[in-house]
Enzyme design. Structure first.
Site, PDB file in Angstrom:
ATOM      1  N   TYR B  88       0.860  -1.187   0.191  1.00 45.37           N
ATOM      2  CA  TYR B  88       0.109  -0.120  -0.035  1.00 45.37           C
ATOM      3  C   TYR B  88       0.832   1.314  -0.128  1.00 45.37           C
ATOM      4  O   TYR B  88       1.728   1.231   0.473  1.00 45.37           O
ATOM      5  CB  TYR B  88      -1.115   0.113   1.191  1.00 45.37           C
ATOM      6  CG  TYR B  88      -2.037  -1.012   1.255  1.00 45.37           C
ATOM      7  CD1 TYR B  88      -3.251  -0.619   0.808  1.00 45.37           C
ATOM      8  CD2 TYR B  88      -1.964  -2.315   1.787  1.00 45.37           C
ATOM      9  CE1 TYR B  88      -4.516  -1.430   0.808  1.00 45.37           C
ATOM     10  CE2 TYR B  88      -2.992  -3.039   1.534  1.00 45.37           C
ATOM     11  CZ  TYR B  88      -4.316  -2.808   1.195  1.00 45.37           C
ATOM     12  OH  TYR B  88      -5.432  -3.366   1.221  1.00 45.37           O
ATOM     13  N   TYR B 127      -0.617  -9.906   0.365  1.00 43.35           N
ATOM     14  CA  TYR B 127       0.559  -9.307   1.274  1.00 43.35           C
ATOM     15  C   TYR B 127       0.413 -10.162   2.434  1.00 43.35           C
ATOM     16  O   TYR B 127      -0.545 -10.601   2.921  1.00 43.35           O
ATOM     17  CB  TYR B 127       0.271  -7.938   1.442  1.00 43.35           C
ATOM     18  CG  TYR B 127      -0.907  -7.312   1.841  1.00 43.35           C
ATOM     19  CD1 TYR B 127      -1.168  -7.168   3.333  1.00 43.35           C
ATOM     20  CD2 TYR B 127      -1.856  -6.904   0.940  1.00 43.35           C
ATOM     21  CE1 TYR B 127      -2.224  -6.865   3.868  1.00 43.35           C
ATOM     22  CE2 TYR B 127      -3.066  -6.300   1.462  1.00 43.35           C
ATOM     23  CZ  TYR B 127      -3.259  -6.453   2.917  1.00 43.35           C
ATOM     24  OH  TYR B 127      -4.472  -5.913   3.603  1.00 43.35           O
ATOM     25  N   ARG B 137      -2.751 -12.047   3.482  1.00 40.13           N
ATOM     26  CA  ARG B 137      -4.120 -11.719   2.835  1.00 40.13           C
ATOM     27  C   ARG B 137      -4.328 -12.359   1.366  1.00 40.13           C
ATOM     28  O   ARG B 137      -3.289 -11.921   0.552  1.00 40.13           O
ATOM     29  CB  ARG B 137      -4.437 -10.438   3.004  1.00 40.13           C
ATOM     30  CG  ARG B 137      -4.444  -9.539   4.299  1.00 40.13           C
ATOM     31  CD  ARG B 137      -5.449 -10.018   5.236  1.00 40.13           C
ATOM     32  NE  ARG B 137      -6.831 -10.678   4.790  1.00 40.13           N
ATOM     33  CZ  ARG B 137      -7.742  -9.686   4.317  1.00 40.13           C
ATOM     34  NH1 ARG B 137      -7.621  -8.244   4.412  1.00 40.13           N
ATOM     35  NH2 ARG B 137      -8.969 -10.237   3.907  1.00 40.13           N
ATOM     36  N   HIS B 140      -7.134  -8.522  -2.571  1.00 33.36           N
ATOM     37  CA  HIS B 140      -8.549  -7.677  -2.370  1.00 33.36           C
ATOM     38  C   HIS B 140      -8.539  -6.425  -2.831  1.00 33.36           C
ATOM     39  O   HIS B 140      -7.668  -5.947  -2.611  1.00 33.36           O
ATOM     40  CB  HIS B 140      -8.947  -8.045  -1.062  1.00 33.36           C
ATOM     41  CG  HIS B 140      -7.760  -7.548  -0.164  1.00 33.36           C
ATOM     42  ND1 HIS B 140      -6.875  -8.088   0.655  1.00 33.36           N
ATOM     43  CD2 HIS B 140      -8.004  -6.393   0.711  1.00 33.36           C
ATOM     44  CE1 HIS B 140      -6.250  -7.469   1.338  1.00 33.36           C
ATOM     45  NE2 HIS B 140      -6.763  -6.116   1.490  1.00 33.36           N
ATOM     46  N   HIS B 142     -10.323  -2.916  -1.184  1.00 35.96           N
ATOM     47  CA  HIS B 142     -11.090  -2.536  -0.250  1.00 35.96           C
ATOM     48  C   HIS B 142     -12.292  -1.681  -0.736  1.00 35.96           C
ATOM     49  O   HIS B 142     -12.033  -0.825  -1.882  1.00 35.96           O
ATOM     50  CB  HIS B 142     -10.521  -1.546   0.740  1.00 35.96           C
ATOM     51  CG  HIS B 142      -9.480  -2.434   1.336  1.00 35.96           C
ATOM     52  ND1 HIS B 142      -9.907  -2.878   2.888  1.00 35.96           N
ATOM     53  CD2 HIS B 142      -8.243  -2.738   1.441  1.00 35.96           C
ATOM     54  CE1 HIS B 142      -8.773  -3.451   3.348  1.00 35.96           C
ATOM     55  NE2 HIS B 142      -7.765  -3.417   2.510  1.00 35.96           N
TER      56      HIS B 142
END
Ligand SMILES: [Fe+2]
Lengths: 142, 216
Positions: B88, B127, B137, B140, B142
């Site tokens: 991110y 990640y 995870r 995905h 969000h």
């Protein structure tokens, strides 16, 4: 069937909050106040990165807690302000209400009503949120 | 569903332990966020930088409806995600994977008159996180939606079909039944792909019931 909730996670972008996110009403609005608070977990540690949104007829506000778990919203007083609280470790949002004097609320344990009431400060009000513990904030189901 | 979910460790000190109190009905009609105008390019996460981001370009689209199946037009949809390396563009992300100077991973759009939205982005990477030994995870995106009313506010995540990490992910597995989990998984959508340019996924979103109009 509705789409299930998932946690907001730890990486909600500041760009979606915006510089004006915490300003429900513009700075300089007559009668406006700051509502400032901190968010604590069940070990009484501050919780950073919590997305707090405020909803009232006068408008919408949005802010993220900082490393000290602190947040602030600039708004005008209403009978109460509804807060929506999302964080890493919360699988769905929580809903709280900021009252400015102790309310009569059926369904709320009278010993816990004080968790709904903000405390007057120099520039407005203080309202801490306790996710757990002896002072756990009263949260509402939508 | 209980918010206390031991497989997801940080729920243990953060999920409230007391039952929530039903909210009085009149709270459901309040003003809804979405007045900040959405720019024409905000739905395209591959634009707005000097160059193009690395990774697999994709289209993510779908329809937003309420629980009765009624489309929700002109409602705000926000997305954020990791880059193709699983990182991110956020100060709190310490994963040692490269940042991409051409990717911020944030987008917004409004649904159109038929409740449809469409984003252009790159497929995010999986990640690691420190929830348990070797925890990752699944990839995905969000999503944050406002709908028409406070009661329709939804924050969720969209997953990609067939990800082998699903069963090991306590966040997805918190949703107890498989049919409900499947509503968090996008479907590959050949009809929406753009030849020579981008694959496509369809992710339809169902918010709670639209409250009845408040009598005036
Ligand atoms: Fe994420």
């Amino acid at each position: 069937m509705t789409t299930p909730s998932q946690t907001v996670g730890p990486f909600f972008p500041q760009a979606l909050v915006g510089k004006d996110g915490p300003l429900v009403v513009p700075l300089g609005t007559p009668g406006a106040v700051w509502i400032r608070g901190r968010v604590f977990d069940g070990a009484d540690q501050p919780v950073p990165g919590v997305l707090i949104e405020s909803w009232q007829t006068e408008g919408f506000g949005r802010t993220l807690t900082d490393a000290q778990g602190a947040w602030a919203l600039h708004t005008v007083k209403a009978p109460y302000v509804v807060l929506s609280i999302a964080a890493s470790g919360l699988l769905d949002r929580l809903v709280a209400r900021v009252h400015f004097e102790e309310p009569q609320l059926a369904g709320v344990d009278p010993d816990r009503l004080h968790t709904l009431v903000a405390r007057a400060t120099d520039d407005g009000y203080a309202f801490d949120i306790h996710l757990q513990g002896p002072h756990e904030t009263v949260f509402f189901a939508v | 569903m209980s918010l206390r979910w031991p497989p997801y460790k940080s729920t243990l000190l953060r999920a409230p332990l007391r039952e929530p109190v039903p909210l009085p009905h009149n709270d459901l009609h309040w003003a809804v966020f979405g007045d900040r105008p959405v720019g024409e390019l905000e739905h395209d996460l591959t634009r707005g930088h000097d160059g193009e981001p690395l990774g697999e370009r994709i289209i993510v689209h779908g329809t937003v409806t309420d629980a009765t199946g009624k489309p929700l037009p002109h409602t705000l949809v926000e997305v954020w995600q990791a880059n193709s390396a699983g990182r991110y563009a956020h100060a709190a992300d310490r994963h040692p994977a490269p940042l991409d100077p051409n990717f911020s991973g944030v987008g917004r759009c409004m649904t159109n008159a038929d409740g449809e939205y469409r984003f252009v982005t790159i497929r995010p990477g999986a990640y690691p996180w420190r929830n348990h030994e070797n925890a990752w995870r699944p990839a995905h995106i969000h999503f944050s939606l406002f709908g028409r009313a406070f009661s329709q506010r939804l924050i969720t995540q969209m997953y990609f079909p067939g990800d082998p990490l699903f069963e090991k992910d306590p966040i997805l597995m918190w949703v107890p039944d498989e049919a409900a989990r499947s509503r968090l998984v996008a479907q590959f959508d050949l009809s929406a792909t753009e030849p020579e340019w981008a694959l496509a996924y369809r992710f339809d979103i169902v918010l709670g019931a639209t409250p009845m109009e408040q009598p005036s």
